[in-house]
Scaffold this active site. Structure first.
Site, PDB file in Angstrom:
ATOM      1  N   ASP A 245      17.334 -11.248   3.734  1.00  0.00           N
ATOM      2  CA  ASP A 245      17.893 -12.357   3.270  1.00  0.00           C
ATOM      3  C   ASP A 245      18.887 -13.305   4.159  1.00  0.00           C
ATOM      4  OD1 ASP A 245      20.508 -11.407   2.951  1.00  0.00           O
ATOM      5  OD2 ASP A 245      20.444 -10.463   1.075  1.00  0.00           O
ATOM      6  N   LYS A 267      17.844 -17.433   0.347  1.00  0.00           N
ATOM      7  CA  LYS A 267      18.278 -17.834  -0.794  1.00  0.00           C
ATOM      8  C   LYS A 267      19.548 -18.626  -0.870  1.00  0.00           C
ATOM      9  CE  LYS A 267      15.772 -15.064  -4.170  1.00  0.00           C
ATOM     10  NZ  LYS A 267      14.910 -16.069  -4.922  1.00  0.00           N
ATOM     11  N   MET A 380      29.446 -15.401  -4.915  1.00  0.00           N
ATOM     12  CA  MET A 380      29.009 -16.673  -4.789  1.00  0.00           C
ATOM     13  C   MET A 380      29.602 -17.348  -5.620  1.00  0.00           C
ATOM     14  SD  MET A 380      24.920 -15.229  -5.296  1.00  0.00           S
ATOM     15  CE  MET A 380      25.368 -13.972  -6.553  1.00  0.00           C
TER      16      MET A 380
END
Length: 468
Positions: A245, A267, A380
């Site tokens: 990732d 992502k 996040m």
């Protein structure tokens, strides 16, 4: 890396050494292990060099080096232990096109000689670019103690058998054969018996019904390669394919097998992303074709890692999988501010929250989060900071509640923003944090708490502080 490590073919080629003292002896003891033609030029060579010449192990010319003496030389060593003479002979060798090493002169050398662990044909070179020769020798000693003395013999026997490997498909099955040979099989040093052992081992692996690969769902930790688990490191050593990732650090990617296929499956919240369906297809597609796949996720794959979707994709195709946990960002980040996630008298629980989900900004139990003493780790959360701030204040949270944002937790470029709920925005925007960040609600850095105890809060206004 100022020196790129390579292995130079010297079989049948000239290597020239200028010098006959201790420096030359040290190099010659190593060079005599090669199959090169050694030429030594020395007006007063040591007796040991004379003995080697008498036995035909090298060619000795008992005079100083002269023009033309290094023609067709692959390598040249200036080992006269005299700066002026070494410079003179090095210039002659340069003119003849040889690669030049001047002993104890790193800056003027075209190459350096590493510390070597010799299990011919298995050779391990250890270099420190001249910075720490004692360290190189220590590493060499440790490796020599760990590697079996017959490793070179096993490698030579195995090399002769490599033409039979076409019977096994490339990838997991072929690598498992060699792992079995080197580490799980007692191989005789007799060539005929060793050949029989290898044939039996090959037949065993050919009859194996396991045609599918396997999948390791691996946590890469927060970024510091020293925080990678041993099990994760071993998985990277064996992987045919690594699907990683966006937040996995380059230092950790460097630990994968050089032959592994590296695939980015990044992502980004509210930004360009590889869809989960595409990632599932990549994982299962490579595994079906026999590859050992490592799905490498930043932090711990069980925390906001869409782990269940990838497991379900593997199970739907009957692909073996396992989870290798990693250190989650919250653990690394809280350690960097000298705090713990829970503390008697402060909080008996910790909430792990996500700043956004598939629908946008994530919704939570704001009333519960607004209570005094609550601690939450928000993953996040940079882009959703104003949303969080507004919801918490709306539900009665104390504006002075400490908030800490840690960017690039555990990495060399880590930064820490210490602020309060009321000042979170615009403080976060003003800090211009560009890396991945984790936000702690209800925690301040230990250093900030100590400073607050020494200052009367009625005498000074709180200002957000950025620690680097």
């Amino acid at each position: 890396m100022k020196h790129f490590p390579i292995f130079i073919a010297v079989e049948g080629r000239r290597i020239v050494v200028s010098g006959g003292g201790e420096a030359a002896l040290a190099k010659l003891r190593l060079l005599l292990k090669t199959e090169a033609h050694l030429n030594v030029f020395a007006a007063e060579p040591a007796q040991e060099i004379r003995d080697w010449a008498h036995k035909g192990r090298l060619t000795l010319t008992p005079r100083a080096l002269e023009p033309g003496d290094t023609l067709c030389a692959k390598l040249f060593y200036a080992a006269n232990e005299d700066e002026a003479e070494d410079a003179r002979v090095a210039a002659l060798a340069h003119a003849d096109g040889a690669l030049v090493n001047i002993v104890d002169n790193l800056n003027d050398s075209a190459f350096i000689t590493p510390a070597i662990v010799d299990r011919d044909p298995v050779t391990i070179a250890i270099g420190t670019e001249g910075a720490a020769p004692v360290l190189a020798r220590t590493i060499k000693k440790d490796l020599e103690e760990k590697l079996p003395a017959n490793l070179g013999l096993l490698a030579r026997i195995g090399k002769a058998f490599r033409n039979r490997m076409e019977a096994l498909p490339f990838g997991v099955k072929r690598r498992d054969f060699w792992l079995d040979y080197y580490f799980n099989t007692d191989v005789s040093t007799n060539a005929t018996e060793a050949q029989h052992t290898l044939e039996t081992l090959l037949e065993k692996h050919l009859q194996s019904d396991d045609k599918k690969g396997r999948v390791d769902l691996v946590g890469a930790g927060p970024g510091d390669p020293e925080l990678l688990t041993l099990k994760a490191r071993n998985a990277l050593d064996k992987a045919d394919v690594v699907i990683y990732d966006r937040l996995v650090s380059q230092e950790i990617l460097e630990l994968a097998r050089r032959e592994a296929t590296m695939i980015s499956a990044g992502k980004e919240g509210f930004g360009p992303s590889v869809s989960q369906d595409e990632i599932n297809a990549m994982i299962t597609g490579h595994a079906i074709n026999g590859a050992h796949v490592v799905r490498l996720k930043s932090g711990d794959p069980t925390v906001f890692g869409r782990l269940d979707e990838e497991i379900e994709a593997c199970e739907a195709l009957n692909i073996d999988w396992r989870i290798i946990p990693g250190i989650t960002a919250a653990s690394a980040a809280v350690a960097s501010i000298g705090q713990s996630l829970t503390k008697r008298g402060r909080n008996s629980g910790i909430r792990f929250l996500t700043g956004h989900d598939t629908k946008g900004f994530a919704d939570h139990d704001w009333r519960a989060l607004a209570q005094k003493g609550e601690v939450a780790a928000i993953y996040m959360g940079k882009k959703s900071a104003r949303f969080f701030q507004g919801r918490l204040l709306m539900h009665g949270a104390d504006p002075a509640t400490p908030v800490t944002v840690i960017e690039n937790a555990s990495r060399t470029d880590q930064r820490i923003l210490s602020t309060t709920l009321s000042e979170l925005e615009p403080a976060l925007s003003n800090a211009n944090l560009t890396g991945p960040a984790l936000t702690f609600l209800g925690l301040a850095p230990r250093a900030a708490l100590q400073a607050a105890e020494d200052i009367n809060p009625q005498e000074v206004a709180y200002e957000p502080r950025l620690y680097t």
